[in-house]
Design a protein around this motif. Structure first.
Motif, mmCIF file in Angstrom:
data_model
loop_
_atom_site.group_PDB
_atom_site.id
_atom_site.type_symbol
_atom_site.label_atom_id
_atom_site.label_comp_id
_atom_site.label_asym_id
_atom_site.label_seq_id
_atom_site.Cartn_x
_atom_site.Cartn_y
_atom_site.Cartn_z
ATOM 1 N N ALA A 100 -36.435 -2.625 28.269
ATOM 2 C CA ALA A 100 -35.499 -3.730 28.459
ATOM 3 C C ALA A 100 -34.937 -4.168 27.113
ATOM 4 C CB ALA A 100 -36.180 -4.909 29.155
ATOM 5 N N PHE A 101 -33.715 -4.682 27.154
ATOM 6 C CA PHE A 101 -32.965 -5.127 25.982
ATOM 7 C C PHE A 101 -32.972 -6.650 26.003
ATOM 8 C CE2 PHE A 101 -28.859 -5.989 23.796
ATOM 9 C CZ PHE A 101 -28.960 -5.156 22.691
ATOM 10 N N ALA A 102 -33.736 -7.278 25.104
ATOM 11 C CA ALA A 102 -33.939 -8.727 25.130
ATOM 12 C C ALA A 102 -33.158 -9.390 24.009
ATOM 13 C CB ALA A 102 -35.425 -9.060 25.028
ATOM 14 N N LEU A 103 -31.900 -9.713 24.291
ATOM 15 C CA LEU A 103 -31.020 -10.347 23.314
ATOM 16 C C LEU A 103 -30.634 -11.763 23.741
ATOM 17 C CD1 LEU A 103 -29.252 -10.114 20.726
ATOM 18 C CD2 LEU A 103 -27.458 -9.123 22.171
ATOM 19 N N ASP A 158 -42.132 -2.387 30.507
ATOM 20 C CA ASP A 158 -43.297 -1.986 29.718
ATOM 21 C C ASP A 158 -43.081 -2.195 28.232
ATOM 22 O OD1 ASP A 158 -44.861 -0.862 31.976
ATOM 23 O OD2 ASP A 158 -43.186 0.555 32.074
ATOM 24 N N VAL A 159 -41.824 -2.202 27.801
ATOM 25 C CA VAL A 159 -41.523 -2.374 26.380
ATOM 26 C C VAL A 159 -40.150 -3.027 26.249
ATOM 27 C CG1 VAL A 159 -40.492 -0.071 26.122
ATOM 28 C CG2 VAL A 159 -41.500 -1.217 24.131
ATOM 29 N N TYR A 160 -40.024 -3.921 25.252
ATOM 30 C CA TYR A 160 -38.787 -4.673 25.048
ATOM 31 C C TYR A 160 -38.251 -4.460 23.638
ATOM 32 C CZ TYR A 160 -40.261 -7.302 29.196
ATOM 33 O OH TYR A 160 -40.661 -7.660 30.469
ATOM 34 N N SER A 161 -36.927 -4.323 23.536
ATOM 35 C CA SER A 161 -36.245 -4.429 22.251
ATOM 36 C C SER A 161 -35.863 -5.894 22.101
ATOM 37 C CB SER A 161 -34.991 -3.545 22.216
ATOM 38 O OG SER A 161 -35.333 -2.181 22.285
ATOM 39 N N VAL A 162 -36.543 -6.598 21.189
ATOM 40 C CA VAL A 162 -36.422 -8.049 21.059
ATOM 41 C C VAL A 162 -35.739 -8.381 19.733
ATOM 42 C CG1 VAL A 162 -37.696 -10.228 20.922
ATOM 43 C CG2 VAL A 162 -38.493 -8.403 22.450
ATOM 44 N N PHE A 163 -34.807 -9.328 19.785
ATOM 45 C CA PHE A 163 -34.062 -9.727 18.598
ATOM 46 C C PHE A 163 -34.424 -11.169 18.255
ATOM 47 C CE2 PHE A 163 -31.950 -6.344 20.763
ATOM 48 C CZ PHE A 163 -31.598 -5.478 19.740
ATOM 49 N N ALA A 164 -34.922 -11.372 17.033
ATOM 50 C CA ALA A 164 -35.424 -12.679 16.615
ATOM 51 C C ALA A 164 -34.888 -13.027 15.239
ATOM 52 C CB ALA A 164 -36.952 -12.680 16.599
ATOM 53 N N ARG A 165 -34.924 -14.327 14.925
ATOM 54 C CA ARG A 165 -34.383 -14.805 13.660
ATOM 55 C C ARG A 165 -35.485 -14.835 12.602
ATOM 56 N NH1 ARG A 165 -29.767 -16.266 12.323
ATOM 57 N NH2 ARG A 165 -29.019 -16.417 14.468
ATOM 58 N N THR A 166 -35.375 -13.932 11.637
ATOM 59 C CA THR A 166 -36.334 -13.876 10.531
ATOM 60 C C THR A 166 -35.786 -14.525 9.272
ATOM 61 O OG1 THR A 166 -35.500 -11.624 10.183
ATOM 62 C CG2 THR A 166 -37.642 -11.845 11.251
ATOM 63 N N GLY A 167 -34.486 -14.637 9.148
ATOM 64 C CA GLY A 167 -33.880 -15.226 7.957
ATOM 65 C C GLY A 167 -33.401 -16.633 8.216
ATOM 66 N N ASP A 219 -34.069 -8.193 8.841
ATOM 67 C CA ASP A 219 -32.800 -8.929 8.750
ATOM 68 C C ASP A 219 -31.591 -8.069 9.113
ATOM 69 O OD1 ASP A 219 -34.287 -11.107 7.959
ATOM 70 O OD2 ASP A 219 -33.684 -11.027 5.854
ATOM 71 N N GLY A 220 -31.820 -6.861 9.589
ATOM 72 C CA GLY A 220 -30.708 -5.990 9.975
ATOM 73 C C GLY A 220 -30.608 -5.788 11.474
ATOM 74 N N GLY A 221 -31.222 -6.669 12.246
ATOM 75 C CA GLY A 221 -31.291 -6.472 13.688
ATOM 76 C C GLY A 221 -29.987 -6.682 14.421
ATOM 77 N N PHE A 222 -29.116 -7.533 13.899
ATOM 78 C CA PHE A 222 -27.854 -7.753 14.603
ATOM 79 C C PHE A 222 -27.020 -6.479 14.614
ATOM 80 C CE2 PHE A 222 -23.567 -9.477 15.282
ATOM 81 C CZ PHE A 222 -23.798 -10.267 16.388
ATOM 82 N N GLY A 223 -27.063 -5.734 13.525
ATOM 83 C CA GLY A 223 -26.363 -4.454 13.486
ATOM 84 C C GLY A 223 -26.941 -3.462 14.485
ATOM 85 N N VAL A 224 -28.272 -3.472 14.633
ATOM 86 C CA VAL A 224 -28.909 -2.599 15.624
ATOM 87 C C VAL A 224 -28.407 -2.946 17.019
ATOM 88 C CG1 VAL A 224 -31.112 -1.985 16.700
ATOM 89 C CG2 VAL A 224 -30.964 -2.224 14.214
ATOM 90 N N ALA A 225 -28.339 -4.238 17.324
ATOM 91 C CA ALA A 225 -27.871 -4.676 18.642
ATOM 92 C C ALA A 225 -26.419 -4.272 18.862
ATOM 93 C CB ALA A 225 -28.026 -6.185 18.776
ATOM 94 N N ARG A 271 -26.552 -12.904 10.270
ATOM 95 C CA ARG A 271 -27.494 -12.541 9.212
ATOM 96 C C ARG A 271 -28.870 -13.112 9.517
ATOM 97 N NH1 ARG A 271 -24.666 -13.384 3.382
ATOM 98 N NH2 ARG A 271 -24.225 -11.165 3.115
ATOM 99 N N GLY A 272 -29.879 -12.400 9.099
ATOM 100 C CA GLY A 272 -31.235 -12.905 9.263
ATOM 101 C C GLY A 272 -31.834 -12.671 10.624
ATOM 102 N N ILE A 273 -31.290 -11.711 11.386
ATOM 103 C CA ILE A 273 -31.843 -11.341 12.688
ATOM 104 C C ILE A 273 -32.524 -9.985 12.553
ATOM 105 C CG2 ILE A 273 -31.275 -10.697 15.060
ATOM 106 C CD1 ILE A 273 -28.991 -12.741 14.906
#
Length: 404
Positions: free
Chosen positions: A137-140, A191-200, A253-259, A206-208
């Motif tokens: 699942a894609f958890a955005l 069973d597994v999630y791609s999760v996007f969270a704020r680290t920055g 901090d590069g997760g937004f680009g991945v999404a 920026r900072g996701i």
């Protein structure tokens, strides 16, 4: 090769996928429980090698040969081609929307893993998802961050404190995830999630950071939402869910680009899904208009009906060509893919809504009977105008690109 000139092998493969959808997958879809993951259907998509085609890079599917679902290529070991993804989704949508959706959700959920996962992450999960043994699942989206995905607030707090969570991650520490995700397809049963969270710090893109989070990770809970949808959609709650550097997808901090890279690949194929539904509705309306007698002839003898069908057919074909063109632009690496993908999704999803509505109108009351193809399509066709960027968002993207 121009997008409007599919070769014989591609056309044959599309016909085979439609046949598989109708004969192998639709019975499994009809046996499934609404609002639950249909694991038998997902497993069948894996066994047929279709999930491997969606996930592309690093996944080798069952050998393909002429006359099999794996055609036209012997295996899928390189990056997935957007055009192939569109042809697959359109063909499945025509025959079995549930199978198409199950396939797309596996691809979207594991897309960040396929493009940015480490060798260890891919070894653990990619084959499981491609085989249909594990559900992804894609958890955005969040309660206050839907179309505006950059506004997400799921917090990734450094374990043990620190000024900046990204520095902790690079130094070998971990994070605690706290917050809520909602409108997540396949939640809470994945069973597994791609999760996007704020680290920055600060707001915006920026900072996701993207994390790969198993569904049984302590502190992760969820509940289903009662939606107008045959597949599950739910809310996820993160209460101190621990993740470490080994769970990061791509760069801290590069997760937004991945999404966005994942969505850019899948956005034209949402249009393909819509085109498949639109074509199914059009074909149903054509058949009904040829059979249904009224006013001394058949419905197709009435100019008011035949002109509606002609207009619908023209718009469906235009949407199809725009989808294919956007997919080929993605495969070529053209710089204007954002505009093309937005145009394709916008036109195709809006066209599909109109095509299904027209087909319902031509059929009359029978089309609204529970279990009728058009009753099913009428419910299914609405959501694509919202998810992965609502129509209004697509118009804003197009306008921004025009002004650039």
């Amino acid at each position: 090769m121009p997008a409007f000139a599919l070769d014989t092998e591609q056309l044959t493969w599309c016909a085979e996928v439609r046949e598989l959808g109708a004969e192998r997958l639709r019975p499994l879809a009809e046996a499934g429980a609404p609002g639950r993951v249909n694991r038998e259907l997902v497993a069948a998509l894996g066994e047929l090698g279709l999930l491997a085609r969606v996930l592309g890079s690093g996944v080798t599917g069952p050998p393909g040969s002429p006359g099999t679902a794996g055609s036209p290529e012997p295996s899928v070991a390189g990056p997935v081609r957007a055009l192939d993804l569109c042809l697959l989704r359109e063909s499945l949508a025509y025959a079995c929307t549930e199978a198409e959706t199950a396939l797309a959700l596996q691809g979207l959920g594991a897309g960040p893993l396929a493009q940015a996962g480490t060798e260890r992450q891919r070894d653990r999960w990619l084959g499981e998802v491609a085989s249909g043994r594990a559900v992804a699942a894609f958890a955005l989206s969040e309660p206050e961050a839907g179309s505006d995905a950059a506004a997400l607030t799921l917090a990734a707090t450094p374990e043990g404190g620190g000024d900046r969570s990204g520095d902790v991650g690079r130094g070998g520490g971990g994070w605690r995830l706290d917050g809520t995700k909602t409108w997540i397809s396949n939640a809470p049963y994945a069973d597994v999630y791609s999760v996007f969270a704020r680290t920055g710090g600060g707001a915006g893109a920026r900072g996701i950071t993207a994390f790969l989070v198993p569904g049984d990770r302590p502190g992760l809970t969820g509940e289903p939402l009662d939606m107008l949808s045959p597949h599950p959609i739910g809310t996820l709650r993160f209460d101190g869910v621990r993740v470490g550097p080994e769970d990061v997808l791509g760069e801290v901090d590069g997760g937004f680009g991945v999404a966005m890279r994942t969505l850019n690949l899948f956005r034209p194929s949402v249009g393909a899904f819509a085109v498949g539904m639109a074509q199914a509705a059009l074909d149903a309306a054509l058949g009904h208009a040829a059979r249904r007698r009224a006013f001394g002839g058949t419905l197709r003898d009435l100019q008011s009906v035949s002109h509606q069908l002609a207009e619908t057919a023209t718009r469906v074909e235009a949407a199809r060509l725009l989808v294919y063109a956007a997919a080929e632009a993605y495969d070529r690496g053209d710089p204007d893919i954002a505009k093309r993908a937005a145009m394709a999704k916008l036109l195709a999803t809006e066209t599909a809504q109109a095509a299904v509505d027209t087909a319902v109108q031509i059929h009359g009351a029978a089309a609204l009977q529970r279990g009728h193809l058009l009753e099913h399509l009428y419910r299914e066709v609405r959501a694509p105008r919202i998810y992965e960027g609502a129509s209004e968002v697509q118009r804003s993207v197009i306008a921004k690109e025009l002004y650039r």
